[in-house]
Design a protein around this motif. Structure first.
Motif, PDB file in Angstrom:
ATOM      1  N   ILE A  58      26.003  11.307  15.799  1.00 53.25           N
ATOM      2  CA  ILE A  58      25.489  10.775  14.542  1.00 53.25           C
ATOM      3  C   ILE A  58      23.961  10.772  14.547  1.00 53.25           C
ATOM      4  CG2 ILE A  58      25.408   8.742  13.060  1.00 53.25           C
ATOM      5  CD1 ILE A  58      28.104  10.291  13.165  1.00 53.25           C
ATOM      6  N   ALA A  59      23.377  10.327  15.642  1.00 47.87           N
ATOM      7  CA  ALA A  59      21.921  10.243  15.713  1.00 47.87           C
ATOM      8  C   ALA A  59      21.281  11.621  15.566  1.00 47.87           C
ATOM      9  CB  ALA A  59      21.505   9.598  17.034  1.00 47.87           C
ATOM     10  N   GLU A  60      21.914  12.628  16.158  1.00 48.91           N
ATOM     11  CA  GLU A  60      21.362  13.986  16.065  1.00 48.91           C
ATOM     12  C   GLU A  60      21.475  14.523  14.639  1.00 48.91           C
ATOM     13  OE1 GLU A  60      22.034  18.428  18.030  1.00 48.91           O
ATOM     14  OE2 GLU A  60      23.279  16.729  18.656  1.00 48.91           O
ATOM     15  N   ARG A  61      22.620  14.307  14.013  1.00 49.87           N
ATOM     16  CA  ARG A  61      22.824  14.843  12.662  1.00 49.87           C
ATOM     17  C   ARG A  61      22.056  14.069  11.606  1.00 49.87           C
ATOM     18  NH1 ARG A  61      28.798  17.426  12.388  1.00 49.87           N
ATOM     19  NH2 ARG A  61      28.923  18.092  14.563  1.00 49.87           N
ATOM     20  N   ALA A  62      21.765  12.804  11.893  1.00 48.24           N
ATOM     21  CA  ALA A  62      21.035  11.992  10.913  1.00 48.24           C
ATOM     22  C   ALA A  62      19.626  12.522  10.692  1.00 48.24           C
ATOM     23  CB  ALA A  62      20.978  10.543  11.378  1.00 48.24           C
ATOM     24  N   LEU A  68      22.144   6.709   6.951  1.00 49.64           N
ATOM     25  CA  LEU A  68      23.245   6.259   6.099  1.00 49.64           C
ATOM     26  C   LEU A  68      23.418   4.755   6.237  1.00 49.64           C
ATOM     27  CD1 LEU A  68      25.781   7.074   4.345  1.00 49.64           C
ATOM     28  CD2 LEU A  68      27.020   7.278   6.511  1.00 49.64           C
ATOM     29  N   TRP A  69      23.683   4.081   5.100  1.00 49.41           N
ATOM     30  CA  TRP A  69      23.969   2.641   5.099  1.00 49.41           C
ATOM     31  C   TRP A  69      25.261   2.400   4.334  1.00 49.41           C
ATOM     32  CZ3 TRP A  69      19.143   4.652   3.930  1.00 49.41           C
ATOM     33  CH2 TRP A  69      18.157   4.431   4.901  1.00 49.41           C
ATOM     34  N   ILE A  70      26.093   1.476   4.870  1.00 47.72           N
ATOM     35  CA  ILE A  70      27.396   1.184   4.269  1.00 47.72           C
ATOM     36  C   ILE A  70      27.640  -0.315   4.315  1.00 47.72           C
ATOM     37  CG2 ILE A  70      29.868   1.673   4.302  1.00 47.72           C
ATOM     38  CD1 ILE A  70      29.247   4.113   6.074  1.00 47.72           C
ATOM     39  N   VAL A  71      28.086  -0.880   3.208  1.00 46.01           N
ATOM     40  CA  VAL A  71      28.563  -2.264   3.160  1.00 46.01           C
ATOM     41  C   VAL A  71      29.946  -2.229   2.514  1.00 46.01           C
ATOM     42  CG1 VAL A  71      28.273  -4.530   2.093  1.00 46.01           C
ATOM     43  CG2 VAL A  71      26.297  -3.359   3.098  1.00 46.01           C
ATOM     44  N   ALA A  72      30.929  -2.818   3.205  1.00 46.60           N
ATOM     45  CA  ALA A  72      32.313  -2.832   2.707  1.00 46.60           C
ATOM     46  C   ALA A  72      32.832  -4.265   2.701  1.00 46.60           C
ATOM     47  CB  ALA A  72      33.200  -1.945   3.577  1.00 46.60           C
ATOM     48  N   ASP A  73      33.561  -4.617   1.663  1.00 41.42           N
ATOM     49  CA  ASP A  73      34.133  -5.967   1.501  1.00 41.42           C
ATOM     50  C   ASP A  73      35.652  -5.831   1.454  1.00 41.42           C
ATOM     51  OD1 ASP A  73      34.890  -8.501   0.799  1.00 41.42           O
ATOM     52  OD2 ASP A  73      33.702  -8.616  -1.039  1.00 41.42           O
ATOM     53  N   GLY A  74      36.303  -6.228   2.542  1.00 36.00           N
ATOM     54  CA  GLY A  74      37.758  -6.076   2.654  1.00 36.00           C
ATOM     55  C   GLY A  74      38.519  -7.116   1.855  1.00 36.00           C
ATOM     56  N   GLU A  91      35.312   5.669   8.685  1.00 37.40           N
ATOM     57  CA  GLU A  91      35.690   6.941   8.077  1.00 37.40           C
ATOM     58  C   GLU A  91      34.532   7.571   7.296  1.00 37.40           C
ATOM     59  OE1 GLU A  91      38.635   8.689   8.213  1.00 37.40           O
ATOM     60  OE2 GLU A  91      39.251   7.265   9.779  1.00 37.40           O
ATOM     61  N   ILE A  92      33.822   6.751   6.530  1.00 37.39           N
ATOM     62  CA  ILE A  92      32.699   7.292   5.750  1.00 37.39           C
ATOM     63  C   ILE A  92      31.604   7.813   6.672  1.00 37.39           C
ATOM     64  CG2 ILE A  92      30.819   6.680   4.159  1.00 37.39           C
ATOM     65  CD1 ILE A  92      32.759   4.837   2.724  1.00 37.39           C
ATOM     66  N   MET A  93      31.293   7.044   7.697  1.00 35.94           N
ATOM     67  CA  MET A  93      30.263   7.491   8.635  1.00 35.94           C
ATOM     68  C   MET A  93      30.647   8.822   9.280  1.00 35.94           C
ATOM     69  SD  MET A  93      29.136   5.752  12.250  1.00 35.94           S
ATOM     70  CE  MET A  93      30.782   6.126  12.892  1.00 35.94           C
ATOM     71  N   PHE A  94      31.852   8.908   9.788  1.00 28.69           N
ATOM     72  CA  PHE A  94      32.274  10.114  10.508  1.00 28.69           C
ATOM     73  C   PHE A  94      32.309  11.328   9.582  1.00 28.69           C
ATOM     74  CE2 PHE A  94      35.411  13.128  12.024  1.00 28.69           C
ATOM     75  CZ  PHE A  94      35.030  13.298  13.345  1.00 28.69           C
ATOM     76  N   HIS A  95      32.957  11.170   8.429  1.00 26.86           N
ATOM     77  CA  HIS A  95      33.138  12.333   7.561  1.00 26.86           C
ATOM     78  C   HIS A  95      31.845  12.745   6.859  1.00 26.86           C
ATOM     79  CE1 HIS A  95      37.410  12.799   8.162  1.00 26.86           C
ATOM     80  NE2 HIS A  95      37.591  11.494   7.974  1.00 26.86           N
ATOM     81  N   TYR A  96      30.965  11.795   6.588  1.00 23.54           N
ATOM     82  CA  TYR A  96      29.687  12.190   5.975  1.00 23.54           C
ATOM     83  C   TYR A  96      28.919  13.119   6.917  1.00 23.54           C
ATOM     84  CZ  TYR A  96      24.969  12.197   4.205  1.00 23.54           C
ATOM     85  OH  TYR A  96      23.737  12.622   3.750  1.00 23.54           O
ATOM     86  N   TYR A  97      28.849  12.758   8.183  1.00 23.13           N
ATOM     87  CA  TYR A  97      28.047  13.547   9.121  1.00 23.13           C
ATOM     88  C   TYR A  97      28.772  14.781   9.656  1.00 23.13           C
ATOM     89  CZ  TYR A  97      24.381  10.027   9.169  1.00 23.13           C
ATOM     90  OH  TYR A  97      23.365   9.188   8.803  1.00 23.13           O
ATOM     91  N   HIS A  98      30.025  14.979   9.261  1.00 26.10           N
ATOM     92  CA  HIS A  98      30.748  16.190   9.665  1.00 26.10           C
ATOM     93  C   HIS A  98      31.131  17.060   8.474  1.00 26.10           C
ATOM     94  CE1 HIS A  98      31.128  13.782  13.345  1.00 26.10           C
ATOM     95  NE2 HIS A  98      31.351  14.920  13.971  1.00 26.10           N
ATOM     96  N   ASP A  99      30.608  16.727   7.305  1.00 30.27           N
ATOM     97  CA  ASP A  99      30.913  17.491   6.095  1.00 30.27           C
ATOM     98  C   ASP A  99      29.880  18.610   5.942  1.00 30.27           C
ATOM     99  OD1 ASP A  99      31.361  18.445   3.496  1.00 30.27           O
ATOM    100  OD2 ASP A  99      31.961  16.460   2.769  1.00 30.27           O
ATOM    101  N   PRO A 100      30.311  19.866   5.788  1.00 34.40           N
ATOM    102  CA  PRO A 100      29.363  20.974   5.655  1.00 34.40           C
ATOM    103  C   PRO A 100      28.742  21.112   4.269  1.00 34.40           C
ATOM    104  CG  PRO A 100      31.591  21.829   5.562  1.00 34.40           C
ATOM    105  CD  PRO A 100      31.711  20.353   5.845  1.00 34.40           C
ATOM    106  N   LEU A 141      19.572   8.447   2.516  1.00 36.70           N
ATOM    107  CA  LEU A 141      18.215   8.857   2.157  1.00 36.70           C
ATOM    108  C   LEU A 141      17.948  10.244   2.729  1.00 36.70           C
ATOM    109  CD1 LEU A 141      15.440   8.106   0.949  1.00 36.70           C
ATOM    110  CD2 LEU A 141      14.838   7.146   3.179  1.00 36.70           C
ATOM    111  N   GLN A 142      17.655  11.196   1.832  1.00 35.73           N
ATOM    112  CA  GLN A 142      17.377  12.559   2.280  1.00 35.73           C
ATOM    113  C   GLN A 142      16.408  13.231   1.318  1.00 35.73           C
ATOM    114  OE1 GLN A 142      20.778  15.172   2.660  1.00 35.73           O
ATOM    115  NE2 GLN A 142      19.675  16.617   3.951  1.00 35.73           N
ATOM    116  N   ASN A 143      15.383  13.866   1.881  1.00 34.17           N
ATOM    117  CA  ASN A 143      14.407  14.650   1.107  1.00 34.17           C
ATOM    118  C   ASN A 143      13.784  13.842  -0.031  1.00 34.17           C
ATOM    119  OD1 ASN A 143      14.976  16.905   2.724  1.00 34.17           O
ATOM    120  ND2 ASN A 143      16.640  17.549   1.374  1.00 34.17           N
ATOM    121  N   GLY A 144      13.464  12.584   0.249  1.00 39.20           N
ATOM    122  CA  GLY A 144      12.787  11.770  -0.749  1.00 39.20           C
ATOM    123  C   GLY A 144      13.680  11.213  -1.828  1.00 39.20           C
ATOM    124  N   SER A 145      14.995  11.361  -1.708  1.00 37.91           N
ATOM    125  CA  SER A 145      15.938  10.834  -2.704  1.00 37.91           C
ATOM    126  C   SER A 145      16.919   9.896  -2.038  1.00 37.91           C
ATOM    127  CB  SER A 145      16.698  11.967  -3.398  1.00 37.91           C
ATOM    128  OG  SER A 145      15.820  12.770  -4.162  1.00 37.91           O
TER     129      SER A 145
END
Length: 415
Positions: A58-62, A68-74, A91-100, A141-145
């Motif tokens: 994750i650190a390398e791909r970030a 990435l930031w996530i807040v979830a309310d179960g 799931e969001i963390m893993f799939h975001y950083y492995h999505d092409p 946060l990516q490329n100023g957006s």
């Protein structure tokens, strides 16, 4: 359908933005009335402890795909709610950083779909957890957006130049009624259906997240939070906490403390992301050409001074010699003195008597030996200091002797 991304009306074009650094802080609190904390948020320190290999990925791909930031309310009971919110974050963390997919917003939406499928499938496999689900708000946060995607009533805010702006819109019964105009904001704050949400992760096989993106600016402060905060802390109080200037951690602590002071009826989770300009990053580039020219001139002057110090005697001697009057050589005699400047006789000769010569007045003596062409040498020539002399006595020719006879004349002096 997923809503089309919206742009913040206060955003600036990318070319006008300054380089920024990120200062995030997140925390989750059980509150005052719950037996367990069903909220979760992405804490990379915990990821590093639990799964160092995943954290390394994750650190390398970030660095390329953005932080990435996530807040979830179960929801669905403390067991089902805890399980659902944790699954959503993982799931969001893993799939975001492995999505092409090249677009970060699309990666967020895809990751939320994968999280929904995981939670829904888990609930189908465990009948005792039927009804488990979660809300979520996530940002990258990516490329100023900043790209924000959410499901349910967990929110995101932006504080910019003293203005607090909601970046999300609740998927709730109250929000829908407000949009339709059937209730007022005052009625919504105490309405019995204020906790009823219309979308959640895991409730159905498919979910429809909303997505927005905003151009960032140095000085922006972003807040992601669960409804345990917004249910009891007003937007005005949130603004004051964020703009206190004490930093993200102090802002989070203050918000959680305020929610607990109001009774803390629900779990409270908040993540604050501050964007500040790098020191000196926005300074205009100065024109260094004048400085370079000045440095070259100083260096050249230093070289001239050194050369003069090493060869100044020869240079001075050559310069003065060039300025001496041209004197015709006298008869071969050892008494010749070089460098004595004489004045032109002022008495005009008569036809019958030779003029009486006026003794020349020596003014400056440069050397005591004939001038010769100097031979180049590495050693410095001594500097010759001119010496003023008193008037000498003329020995010959005598004043009564004629010196204008057309032959060479030798002057002899006594010094």
């Amino acid at each position: 359908m997923t809503k089309k991304p919206k742009r913040n009306p206060r955003s600036k074009p990318a070319a006008a933005r300054s380089p920024i650094k990120i200062q995030p802080y997140g925390e989750s609190n059980i509150g005052q009335q719950r037996q367990a904390n069903e909220d979760s948020y992405l804490d990379l320190k915990e990821v590093a402890k639990q799964d160092p290999n995943l954290y390394a990925q994750i650190a390398e791909r970030a660095t390329q795909m953005g932080p990435l930031w996530i807040v979830a309310d179960g929801m669905g009971g403390h067991v089902g709610g805890q399980q659902a919110s944790r699954m959503v974050v993982r799931e969001i963390m893993f799939h975001y950083y492995h999505d092409p997919a090249p677009d970060p917003g699309q990666r967020l939406v895809n990751a939320i779909h994968r999280a929904n499928a995981a939670v829904y499938g888990y609930a189908q496999e465990h009948p005792e957890l039927q009804g488990m689900g979660s809300t979520v708000v996530t940002a990258v946060l990516q490329n100023g957006s900043l790209h924000v995607a959410w499901v349910g009533d967990s929110r995101a805010y932006l504080l910019r130049q003293g203005h607090l702006t909601p970046l999300t819109e609740d998927h709730s019964w109250v929000q829908q009624a407000l949009k339709q105009g059937t209730i007022t904001r005052e009625e919504a704050a105490a309405h019995p259906n204020r906790s009823v949400i219309l979308r959640s992760i895991g409730a159905k096989p498919q979910v429809e997240p909303d997505l927005n993106h905003f151009q960032t600016q140095p000085g922006d402060i972003y807040l992601l939070c669960s409804d345990g905060l917004t249910g009891v802390v007003s937007d005005e109080e949130i603004k004051h906490a964020l703009q206190s200037g004490a930093g993200p951690q102090a802002a989070v602590n203050r918000l959680i403390a305020q929610a607990n002071e109001r009774g803390g009826p629900d779990n409270i989770t908040a993540a604050v992301i501050g964007l500040s300009a790098f020191k000196g990053a926005a300074r205009p580039k100065s024109n260094r050409l004048p400085l370079v020219i000045a440095a070259l001139l100083i260096a050249l002057l230093a070289v001239v001074v050194i050369v003069m110090a090493l060869g100044g005697g020869e240079k001075a001697r050559e310069t003065i010699t060039k300025n001496l009057p041209q004197i015709q050589p006298a008869a071969q005699t050892s008494d010749t003195v070089i460098g004595v400047q004489t004045e032109t006789p002022t008495t005009e000769p008569s036809p019958t008597q030779a003029p009486t010569p006026i003794p020349p007045t020596p003014t400056l003596i440069i050397a005591t030996s004939p001038i010769t062409t100097p031979t180049p040498t590495a050693a410095a020539s001594p500097t010759i200091t001119p010496t003023l002399l008193v008037s000498p006595t003329l020995l010959s020719p005598k004043q009564d002797e004629s010196i204008f006879t057309g032959r060479p004349t030798t002057f002899r002096w006594r010094w």
